[in-house]
Design a protein around this motif. Structure first.
Motif, PDB file in Angstrom:
ATOM      1  N   LEU A 125       0.816  -1.079  -0.087  1.00 31.46           N
ATOM      2  CA  LEU A 125      -0.003  -0.052   0.085  1.00 31.46           C
ATOM      3  C   LEU A 125       1.019   1.340  -0.086  1.00 31.46           C
ATOM      4  N   ASN A 126       1.989   1.201   0.810  1.00 33.74           N
ATOM      5  CA  ASN A 126       2.906   2.356   0.904  1.00 33.74           C
ATOM      6  C   ASN A 126       3.681   2.663  -0.395  1.00 33.74           C
ATOM      7  N   LYS A 127       3.827   1.723  -1.567  1.00 34.08           N
ATOM      8  CA  LYS A 127       4.600   1.861  -2.702  1.00 34.08           C
ATOM      9  C   LYS A 127       3.927   3.204  -3.440  1.00 34.08           C
ATOM     10  N   ARG A 128       4.374   3.933  -3.822  1.00 35.34           N
ATOM     11  CA  ARG A 128       3.679   5.170  -4.454  1.00 35.34           C
ATOM     12  C   ARG A 128       4.088   4.813  -6.026  1.00 35.34           C
ATOM     13  N   ILE A 129       3.189   5.539  -6.804  1.00 33.51           N
ATOM     14  CA  ILE A 129       3.051   5.512  -8.421  1.00 33.51           C
ATOM     15  C   ILE A 129       4.204   6.322  -8.746  1.00 33.51           C
ATOM     16  N   LYS A 130       5.186   5.919  -9.554  1.00 31.48           N
ATOM     17  CA  LYS A 130       6.178   6.867 -10.029  1.00 31.48           C
ATOM     18  C   LYS A 130       5.658   7.948 -10.982  1.00 31.48           C
ATOM     19  N   GLY A 131       5.995   8.930 -10.916  1.00 32.39           N
ATOM     20  CA  GLY A 131       5.670  10.180 -11.476  1.00 32.39           C
ATOM     21  C   GLY A 131       5.337  11.347 -10.738  1.00 32.39           C
ATOM     22  N   SER A 132       4.725  12.466 -11.269  1.00 25.86           N
ATOM     23  CA  SER A 132       4.360  13.642 -10.408  1.00 25.86           C
ATOM     24  C   SER A 132       3.365  13.311  -9.493  1.00 25.86           C
ATOM     25  N   TYR A 133       3.472  13.722  -8.203  1.00 23.53           N
ATOM     26  CA  TYR A 133       2.283  13.652  -7.256  1.00 23.53           C
ATOM     27  C   TYR A 133       2.349  14.963  -6.695  1.00 23.53           C
ATOM     28  N   ASN A 166      -3.568   8.920 -12.905  1.00 26.36           N
ATOM     29  CA  ASN A 166      -3.337   8.196 -11.658  1.00 26.36           C
ATOM     30  C   ASN A 166      -4.581   7.223 -11.261  1.00 26.36           C
ATOM     31  N   MET A 167      -5.827   7.901 -11.465  1.00 29.92           N
ATOM     32  CA  MET A 167      -6.982   7.028 -10.858  1.00 29.92           C
ATOM     33  C   MET A 167      -7.104   6.020 -11.754  1.00 29.92           C
ATOM     34  N   SER A 168      -6.860   5.862 -12.958  1.00 29.51           N
ATOM     35  CA  SER A 168      -7.143   4.761 -13.748  1.00 29.51           C
ATOM     36  C   SER A 168      -5.997   3.764 -13.593  1.00 29.51           C
ATOM     37  N   VAL A 169      -4.926   4.133 -13.134  1.00 26.26           N
ATOM     38  CA  VAL A 169      -3.831   3.160 -12.847  1.00 26.26           C
ATOM     39  C   VAL A 169      -4.157   2.421 -11.497  1.00 26.26           C
ATOM     40  N   ARG A 170      -4.916   3.151 -10.713  1.00 31.26           N
ATOM     41  CA  ARG A 170      -5.170   2.891  -9.281  1.00 31.26           C
ATOM     42  C   ARG A 170      -6.556   2.051  -9.471  1.00 31.26           C
ATOM     43  N   ASN A 174      -4.691  -0.579  -4.743  1.00 30.77           N
ATOM     44  CA  ASN A 174      -4.493   1.020  -4.782  1.00 30.77           C
ATOM     45  C   ASN A 174      -5.466   1.876  -4.223  1.00 30.77           C
ATOM     46  N   ARG A 175      -6.920   1.265  -4.448  1.00 33.14           N
ATOM     47  CA  ARG A 175      -7.913   2.130  -3.953  1.00 33.14           C
ATOM     48  C   ARG A 175      -7.846   2.149  -2.614  1.00 33.14           C
ATOM     49  N   VAL A 176      -7.434   1.102  -1.756  1.00 34.96           N
ATOM     50  CA  VAL A 176      -7.215   1.231  -0.374  1.00 34.96           C
ATOM     51  C   VAL A 176      -6.121   2.126   0.015  1.00 34.96           C
ATOM     52  N   GLY A 177      -5.196   2.017  -0.813  1.00 38.29           N
ATOM     53  CA  GLY A 177      -4.038   2.984  -0.324  1.00 38.29           C
ATOM     54  C   GLY A 177      -4.434   4.451  -0.523  1.00 38.29           C
ATOM     55  N   HIS A 178      -5.289   4.693  -1.591  1.00 39.46           N
ATOM     56  CA  HIS A 178      -5.704   6.059  -1.912  1.00 39.46           C
ATOM     57  C   HIS A 178      -6.676   6.429  -0.676  1.00 39.46           C
ATOM     58  N   GLN A 179      -7.652   5.699  -0.401  1.00 39.66           N
ATOM     59  CA  GLN A 179      -8.327   5.996   0.924  1.00 39.66           C
ATOM     60  C   GLN A 179      -7.362   6.292   2.136  1.00 39.66           C
ATOM     61  N   ARG A 212      -4.553  12.837   5.149  1.00 41.07           N
ATOM     62  CA  ARG A 212      -4.463  14.203   4.805  1.00 41.07           C
ATOM     63  C   ARG A 212      -5.530  14.866   5.626  1.00 41.07           C
ATOM     64  N   GLN A 213      -6.539  14.132   5.675  1.00 36.79           N
ATOM     65  CA  GLN A 213      -7.622  14.891   6.753  1.00 36.79           C
ATOM     66  C   GLN A 213      -7.229  14.881   7.986  1.00 36.79           C
ATOM     67  N   VAL A 214      -6.289  14.002   8.548  1.00 35.89           N
ATOM     68  CA  VAL A 214      -6.136  13.931   9.991  1.00 35.89           C
ATOM     69  C   VAL A 214      -4.985  15.097  10.067  1.00 35.89           C
ATOM     70  N   LYS A 215      -4.131  15.263   9.065  1.00 34.59           N
ATOM     71  CA  LYS A 215      -2.808  16.082   9.040  1.00 34.59           C
ATOM     72  C   LYS A 215      -3.712  17.564   9.099  1.00 34.59           C
ATOM     73  N   GLU A 216      -4.707  17.691   8.230  1.00 34.98           N
ATOM     74  CA  GLU A 216      -5.420  19.041   8.080  1.00 34.98           C
ATOM     75  C   GLU A 216      -6.006  19.303   9.438  1.00 34.98           C
ATOM     76  N   GLN A 217      -6.779  18.340  10.106  1.00 38.62           N
ATOM     77  CA  GLN A 217      -7.359  18.452  11.368  1.00 38.62           C
ATOM     78  C   GLN A 217      -6.353  18.765  12.441  1.00 38.62           C
ATOM     79  N   ARG A 218      -5.307  18.321  12.484  1.00 35.75           N
ATOM     80  CA  ARG A 218      -4.179  18.565  13.498  1.00 35.75           C
ATOM     81  C   ARG A 218      -3.989  19.921  13.338  1.00 35.75           C
TER      82      ARG A 218
END
Length: 188
Positions: free
Chosen positions: A125-133, A151-155, A160-165, A171-177
Protein backbone atom coordinates in the motif's frame (compact mmCIF):
# COMPACT_ATOMS: atom_id res chain seq x y z
CA UNK A 1 -13.84 -24.95 5.07
CA UNK A 2 -12.65 -28.50 5.79
CA UNK A 3 -9.89 -27.10 8.03
CA UNK A 4 -12.53 -25.21 10.01
CA UNK A 5 -14.57 -28.40 10.50
CA UNK A 6 -11.42 -30.33 11.42
CA UNK A 7 -10.45 -27.78 14.05
CA UNK A 8 -13.98 -27.78 15.52
CA UNK A 9 -13.94 -31.61 15.67
CA UNK A 10 -10.52 -31.58 17.35
CA UNK A 11 -11.64 -29.02 19.92
CA UNK A 12 -14.78 -31.05 20.62
CA UNK A 13 -12.78 -34.27 21.16
CA UNK A 14 -10.32 -32.51 23.48
CA UNK A 15 -13.13 -30.90 25.45
CA UNK A 16 -14.99 -34.24 25.67
CA UNK A 17 -11.97 -36.06 27.12
CA UNK A 18 -11.25 -33.20 29.51
CA UNK A 19 -14.90 -33.09 30.61
CA UNK A 20 -14.51 -36.54 32.12
CA UNK A 21 -11.98 -35.21 34.65
CA UNK A 22 -14.00 -32.12 35.63
CA UNK A 23 -17.50 -32.31 37.00
CA UNK A 24 -20.17 -29.64 36.73
CA UNK A 25 -21.40 -30.36 40.26
CA UNK A 26 -18.95 -31.01 43.04
CA UNK A 27 -18.32 -30.60 46.72
CA UNK A 28 -15.16 -28.77 47.68
CA UNK A 29 -13.90 -29.04 51.26
CA UNK A 30 -10.89 -27.30 52.73
CA UNK A 31 -9.68 -28.87 55.97
CA UNK A 32 -6.66 -28.52 58.23
CA UNK A 33 -3.90 -31.08 58.16
CA UNK A 34 -4.62 -34.32 60.02
CA UNK A 35 -1.56 -33.71 62.19
CA UNK A 36 -3.25 -30.65 63.70
CA UNK A 37 -5.70 -33.00 65.42
CA UNK A 38 -3.60 -36.10 66.05
CA UNK A 39 -0.34 -34.52 67.37
CA UNK A 40 -1.02 -32.06 70.17
CA UNK A 41 2.47 -32.22 71.68
CA UNK A 42 4.36 -31.30 68.49
CA UNK A 43 4.09 -28.03 66.62
CA UNK A 44 0.71 -27.94 64.91
CA UNK A 45 0.79 -28.00 61.12
CA UNK A 46 -1.13 -24.95 59.79
CA UNK A 47 -1.37 -26.13 56.19
CA UNK A 48 -4.80 -26.80 54.69
CA UNK A 49 -5.79 -29.70 52.44
CA UNK A 50 -8.33 -29.55 49.61
CA UNK A 51 -10.75 -32.41 49.09
CA UNK A 52 -13.05 -32.56 46.06
CA UNK A 53 -15.78 -35.13 45.62
CA UNK A 54 -18.78 -35.65 43.38
CA UNK A 55 -21.55 -36.06 45.97
CA UNK A 56 -25.14 -34.80 46.24
CA UNK A 57 -25.66 -31.41 47.94
CA UNK A 58 -27.00 -32.98 51.15
CA UNK A 59 -23.73 -34.95 51.60
CA UNK A 60 -21.45 -31.97 51.05
CA UNK A 61 -20.01 -31.94 54.54
CA UNK A 62 -17.20 -33.47 56.53
CA UNK A 63 -19.10 -36.70 57.15
CA UNK A 64 -19.96 -37.23 53.46
CA UNK A 65 -16.63 -36.21 51.88
CA UNK A 66 -13.74 -36.23 54.37
CA UNK A 67 -14.45 -39.12 56.77
CA UNK A 68 -14.80 -41.79 54.03
CA UNK A 69 -11.29 -40.90 52.86
CA UNK A 70 -9.37 -40.32 56.09
CA UNK A 71 -11.69 -41.69 58.76
CA UNK A 72 -9.16 -44.14 60.19
CA UNK A 73 -6.51 -41.40 60.42
CA UNK A 74 -8.58 -39.33 62.82
CA UNK A 75 -10.52 -42.10 64.59
CA UNK A 76 -12.14 -40.74 67.73
CA UNK A 77 -11.28 -37.11 66.89
CA UNK A 78 -14.00 -36.49 64.29
CA UNK A 79 -15.85 -34.00 66.52
CA UNK A 80 -12.64 -31.97 66.83
CA UNK A 81 -11.62 -32.20 63.15
CA UNK A 82 -14.92 -31.71 61.29
CA UNK A 83 -15.85 -28.20 62.60
CA UNK A 84 -12.54 -26.94 61.16
CA UNK A 85 -13.51 -28.03 57.64
CA UNK A 86 -15.22 -25.63 55.24
CA UNK A 87 -17.34 -27.41 52.63
CA UNK A 88 -19.03 -25.72 49.66
CA UNK A 89 -21.20 -27.25 46.99
CA UNK A 90 -20.37 -25.83 43.55
CA UNK A 91 -22.63 -25.98 40.55
CA UNK A 92 -21.16 -24.69 37.31
CA UNK A 93 -21.72 -25.17 33.63
CA UNK A 94 -18.46 -26.21 31.99
CA UNK A 95 -20.10 -26.33 28.55
CA UNK A 96 -20.74 -22.59 28.63
CA UNK A 97 -17.22 -21.98 29.89
CA UNK A 98 -15.80 -24.05 26.99
CA UNK A 99 -17.95 -22.24 24.42
CA UNK A 100 -16.85 -18.82 25.73
CA UNK A 101 -13.18 -19.86 25.70
CA UNK A 102 -13.48 -21.19 22.13
CA UNK A 103 -15.16 -17.96 20.99
CA UNK A 104 -12.44 -15.85 22.63
CA UNK A 105 -9.73 -17.98 21.00
CA UNK A 106 -11.42 -17.61 17.57
CA UNK A 107 -11.74 -13.84 17.94
CA UNK A 108 -8.09 -13.51 18.95
CA UNK A 109 -7.05 -15.79 16.06
CA UNK A 110 -9.04 -13.76 13.54
CA UNK A 111 -7.52 -10.54 14.86
CA UNK A 112 -4.00 -11.98 14.65
CA UNK A 113 -4.63 -13.15 11.08
CA UNK A 114 -6.03 -9.72 10.18
CA UNK A 115 -3.00 -8.03 11.77
CA UNK A 116 -0.64 -10.29 9.80
CA UNK A 117 -2.58 -9.52 6.62
CA UNK A 118 -2.22 -5.79 7.26
CA UNK A 119 1.49 -6.12 8.03
CA UNK A 120 2.01 -7.99 4.77
CA UNK A 121 -0.24 -5.59 2.88
CA UNK A 122 1.34 -2.39 4.28
CA UNK A 123 4.46 -2.40 2.05
CA UNK A 124 2.26 -2.89 -1.01
CA UNK A 125 0.00 0.00 0.00
CA UNK A 126 2.84 2.39 0.71
CA UNK A 127 4.42 1.99 -2.73
CA UNK A 128 3.90 5.22 -4.58
CA UNK A 129 3.16 5.41 -8.26
CA UNK A 130 6.16 6.81 -10.05
CA UNK A 131 5.60 10.16 -11.63
CA UNK A 132 4.48 13.51 -10.39
CA UNK A 133 2.46 13.54 -7.22
CA UNK A 134 0.31 16.43 -6.13
CA UNK A 135 -1.21 16.61 -2.67
CA UNK A 136 -4.86 17.57 -2.74
CA UNK A 137 -6.62 19.17 0.18
CA UNK A 138 -10.24 18.50 -0.78
CA UNK A 139 -12.29 16.02 -2.75
CA UNK A 140 -13.32 18.41 -5.53
CA UNK A 141 -9.74 18.61 -6.76
CA UNK A 142 -9.59 14.81 -7.00
CA UNK A 143 -12.70 14.65 -9.18
CA UNK A 144 -11.55 17.27 -11.67
CA UNK A 145 -9.56 16.18 -14.70
CA UNK A 146 -5.85 16.74 -14.50
CA UNK A 147 -2.66 14.91 -13.57
CA UNK A 148 -4.52 12.70 -11.08
CA UNK A 149 -7.05 11.42 -13.66
CA UNK A 150 -4.34 9.24 -15.17
CA UNK A 151 -3.29 8.05 -11.71
CA UNK A 152 -6.91 7.16 -10.84
CA UNK A 153 -7.09 4.85 -13.85
CA UNK A 154 -3.82 3.22 -12.81
CA UNK A 155 -5.21 2.78 -9.30
CA UNK A 156 -7.89 0.46 -10.63
CA UNK A 157 -7.10 -2.51 -8.43
CA UNK A 158 -8.25 -2.92 -4.87
CA UNK A 159 -4.89 -2.41 -3.19
CA UNK A 160 -4.38 0.92 -4.86
CA UNK A 161 -7.90 2.07 -3.99
CA UNK A 162 -7.35 1.14 -0.36
CA UNK A 163 -4.03 2.97 -0.42
CA UNK A 164 -5.73 6.00 -1.94
CA UNK A 165 -8.34 6.00 0.83
CA UNK A 166 -5.56 5.65 3.40
CA UNK A 167 -3.71 8.62 1.91
CA UNK A 168 -6.91 10.65 1.88
CA UNK A 169 -7.54 9.80 5.53
CA UNK A 170 -3.95 10.75 6.46
CA UNK A 171 -4.37 14.11 4.72
CA UNK A 172 -7.62 14.73 6.58
CA UNK A 173 -5.96 13.90 9.90
CA UNK A 174 -3.04 16.18 9.05
CA UNK A 175 -5.43 19.02 8.16
CA UNK A 176 -7.43 18.43 11.31
CA UNK A 177 -4.31 18.53 13.47
CA UNK A 178 -3.20 21.72 11.78
CA UNK A 179 -6.60 23.31 12.39
CA UNK A 180 -6.77 22.22 16.01
CA UNK A 181 -3.21 22.96 17.10
CA UNK A 182 -2.36 25.95 14.88
CA UNK A 183 -5.68 27.70 14.30
CA UNK A 184 -7.56 26.30 17.33
CA UNK A 185 -10.63 25.49 15.23
CA UNK A 186 -12.50 22.28 14.50
CA UNK A 187 -13.15 20.81 11.05
CA UNK A 188 -16.81 20.35 10.13
Amino acid sequence: MKYFIGIIALLWMVSYTKAQSYEDKRCKCICPSISSVTNRTETADTSRILYIANVPPNLCNCVGVILPRIGEGIAGKEQEFCPRCECKYENRNTTIIKVVVIIVIWVISILVIYMAFLIILDPLLNKRIKGSYQEHTNEEDEISAGPMSHNMSVRGNVLNRVGHQQDKWKRQVKEQRRNIYDRHTMLN
